[in-house]
Design an enzyme around this catalytic site. Structure first.
Site, PDB file in Angstrom:
ATOM      1  N   ASN A 134       0.800  -1.234   0.000  1.00  0.00           N
ATOM      2  CA  ASN A 134       0.000   0.000   0.000  1.00  0.00           C
ATOM      3  C   ASN A 134       0.831   1.282   0.000  1.00  0.00           C
ATOM      4  O   ASN A 134       0.432   2.291  -0.578  1.00  0.00           O
ATOM      5  CB  ASN A 134      -1.020  -0.004   1.154  1.00  0.00           C
ATOM      6  CG  ASN A 134      -0.397  -0.215   2.502  1.00  0.00           C
ATOM      7  OD1 ASN A 134       0.702  -0.760   2.632  1.00  0.00           O
ATOM      8  ND2 ASN A 134      -1.087   0.218   3.544  1.00  0.00           N
ATOM      9  N   HIS A 158       9.196  -8.063  -0.767  1.00  0.00           N
ATOM     10  CA  HIS A 158       8.098  -7.120  -0.942  1.00  0.00           C
ATOM     11  C   HIS A 158       6.835  -7.861  -1.393  1.00  0.00           C
ATOM     12  O   HIS A 158       6.871  -9.048  -1.728  1.00  0.00           O
ATOM     13  CB  HIS A 158       8.484  -6.067  -1.983  1.00  0.00           C
ATOM     14  CG  HIS A 158       7.979  -4.694  -1.657  1.00  0.00           C
ATOM     15  ND1 HIS A 158       6.737  -4.474  -1.077  1.00  0.00           N
ATOM     16  CD2 HIS A 158       8.528  -3.467  -1.836  1.00  0.00           C
ATOM     17  CE1 HIS A 158       6.567  -3.174  -0.909  1.00  0.00           C
ATOM     18  NE2 HIS A 158       7.633  -2.531  -1.357  1.00  0.00           N
ATOM     19  N   ALA A 159       5.714  -7.144  -1.375  1.00  0.00           N
ATOM     20  CA  ALA A 159       4.456  -7.715  -1.841  1.00  0.00           C
ATOM     21  C   ALA A 159       4.572  -8.101  -3.313  1.00  0.00           C
ATOM     22  O   ALA A 159       5.234  -7.424  -4.106  1.00  0.00           O
ATOM     23  CB  ALA A 159       3.318  -6.714  -1.642  1.00  0.00           C
ATOM     24  N   GLU A 231       4.202  -4.366  12.497  1.00  0.00           N
ATOM     25  CA  GLU A 231       3.172  -3.324  12.372  1.00  0.00           C
ATOM     26  C   GLU A 231       2.038  -3.956  11.589  1.00  0.00           C
ATOM     27  O   GLU A 231       2.160  -4.215  10.393  1.00  0.00           O
ATOM     28  CB  GLU A 231       3.733  -2.085  11.660  1.00  0.00           C
ATOM     29  CG  GLU A 231       2.822  -0.860  11.775  1.00  0.00           C
ATOM     30  CD  GLU A 231       1.916  -0.682  10.578  1.00  0.00           C
ATOM     31  OE1 GLU A 231       0.720  -1.050  10.697  1.00  0.00           O
ATOM     32  OE2 GLU A 231       2.380  -0.183   9.547  1.00  0.00           O
ATOM     33  N   CYS A 265      -3.263   1.309   6.952  1.00  0.00           N
ATOM     34  CA  CYS A 265      -3.486   0.785   8.301  1.00  0.00           C
ATOM     35  C   CYS A 265      -3.853   1.896   9.275  1.00  0.00           C
ATOM     36  O   CYS A 265      -4.609   1.675  10.219  1.00  0.00           O
ATOM     37  CB  CYS A 265      -2.234   0.054   8.795  1.00  0.00           C
ATOM     38  SG  CYS A 265      -1.862  -1.454   7.895  1.00  0.00           S
TER      39      CYS A 265
END
Length: 474
Positions: A134, A158-159, A231, A265
């Site tokens: 994100n 990473h994503a 997190e 988030c």
């Protein structure tokens, strides 16, 4: 999920990548470990030079990097440009302040019977960073800037939907002059993370992402006795009291909920509004939400782009259908946008109850859930009943209310008359199921340092028998 760039504004797959083989991953870990052996011996002054150079490279690449992020995950181009600038600022922050943060911290030598006593913060080694899509640049930089300044070495998983941004990050640090293999990107799937984390040469991990991902990494790291910083999810409360500037609060509420197309988030997700001002605030909030321009994230006038994945939009639709079925009122929005890509309207829902998924779960999209409360005590109680505790927001001009909010809200961050955000100068992180540990400022740097106690005694000729006996009793 395939490792691929898929444009969420069109649904078009632009490029796919083969994941690294086990042999290639092993080679990269070995190179990272070898790099740490020499990199840890570099001076903070030299690391600061490289960090400043990385910031300069980011400035030069700002346009292309912003366009890349927008293409890969759909954030508006303006948001992507701001993200690039924020990353450059963080690099310069640690370049400027990192050396001072790493200075030995003196202790009371006399109290411990020493000639000299102090604490030094030394790097741990190779750290694995598992990062989400994100904020594909900023999430990584929150870890990378302090970790590299401290002398650690980074491996980035990473994503899978932002592979080109991930590869750029490795290139960024190489172009800035950092030694080879100090920061490497691993194009691997989530199933390969455990093998990397269990490797003895990898000493710690940091993860930003879902609670399920956090539990998986924490379980493996705990079994291997390795340090982690997590997190995780957030469902931040946004409390509005009668003394607030309602127009300003509503304006910020829209940004706080719809930033990054609602995929953050720390986005405000649950809005608790005092009954005395609920009607007016709801009207203002709805008007401002409805006025947002939804469209091509590359267009300058677009305020809300698409959701990053098709499955993400389906999740939002599922939450909305459940809420409406159980009695929620849709004030504005509430459906997908009829165009290619994964767009969803900015949405405000009222009459939300605990039976609805939207009440207790994190909705990753531009959907705000508003609940009317009788007073601040009720607002705080409802806010604290949630499993998450990342950020929190209060809008009030009453000093007593502010102090009660700061004292009683269960969150890692408390913002008064403003929206939760992150700054290099402030610690960032949450409590409860929002994770543990902190990023940014010196606190974030120390998470991946060994706080080594140093005790230097007097020459042997000056030590009496009493000193030896006292030491033996400990």
């Amino acid at each position: 999920m395939a490792i691929a760039t898929v444009n969420p504004a069109t649904g078009e797959t632009l490029q796919t990548f083969e994941p690294l083989s086990d042999e290639a991953v092993e080679e990269r870990i070995a190179r990272a470990a070898a790099a740490f052996d020499s990199y840890r011996l570099t001076t903070p002054q030299q690391r600061a030079v490289w960090l400043r150079a990385a910031a300069d490279v980011l400035d030069a690449d700002a346009k292309s990097v912003a366009e890349l992020m927008t293409t890969e995950m759909g954030k508006t181009l303006a948001s992507a440009q701001a993200e690039v600038g924020k990353c450059a600022k963080a690099l310069r922050y640690y370049a400027e302040h990192g050396e001072q943060m790493l200075q030995p911290q003196p202790a009371d030598a006399q109290a411990v019977g020493a000639v000299e006593a102090y604490v030094v913060h030394q790097p741990l080694g190779v750290v694995l960073a598992v990062m989400p899509w994100n904020f594909p640049l900023w999430q990584v930089m929150r870890f990378a800037a302090p970790a590299l300044m401290a002398g650690n070495v980074g491996l980035l998983k990473h994503a899978s939907n932002v592979p080109q941004t991930a590869l750029y990050l490795e290139e960024l640090f190489r172009k800035a002059g950092f030694p080879d293999d100090v920061f490497q990107t691993l194009l691997i799937g989530s199933g390969a993370v455990e093998r990397v984390l269990r490797d003895d040469r990898v000493v710690a991990a940091t993860l930003t992402g879902s609670n399920a991902a956090g539990q998986a990494v924490a379980t493996v790291a705990g079994d291997a006795l390795k340090k982690t910083v997590l997190e995780l999810g957030g469902s931040d409360p946004f409390i509005v009291m009668p003394s607030a500037d309602l127009d300003r609060a509503a304006e910020v509420a829209v940004t706080a909920r719809c930033q990054n197309n609602g995929q953050s988030c720390i986005a405000a997700k649950r809005f608790f509004v005092h009954a005395d001002v609920a009607e007016e605030f709801t009207r203002l909030f709805a008007e401002k939400m409805a006025a947002l321009t939804v469209g091509d994230p590359m267009d300058e006038g677009t305020k809300v782009g698409p959701l990053a994945t098709e499955s993400g939009r389906e999740d939002v639709e599922r939450y909305m259908a459940d809420a409406v079925e159980k009695g929620a009122t849709v004030v504005t929005g509430g459906k997908r946008v009829d165009r290619p890509g994964w767009f969803y309207e900015p949405t405000l829902v009222t009459e939300v109850t605990p039976e609805m998924g939207i009440w207790s779960e994190e909705v990753f999209g531009p959907v705000a859930a508003l609940h009317t409360v009788a007073d601040l005590d009720e607002a705080i109680r409802l806010a604290n009943e949630h499993v998450y505790g990342l950020g929190s927001n209060l809008w009030s001009e009453d000093q007593g209310e502010r102090l009660r909010f700061i004292r009683d809200i269960q969150s890692g961050m408390a913002f008064v008359n403003g929206m939760t955000t992150s700054y290099p100068e402030l610690p960032f992180g949450g409590v409860k199921q929002s994770g543990y540990g902190r990023e940014l400022t010196e606190v974030g740097m120390y998470e991946f340092c060994n706080a080594k106690t140093v005790w230097i005694g007097p020459p042997s000729s000056q030590q009496g028998e009493g000193d030896t006996a006292a030491a033996a009793s400990e």
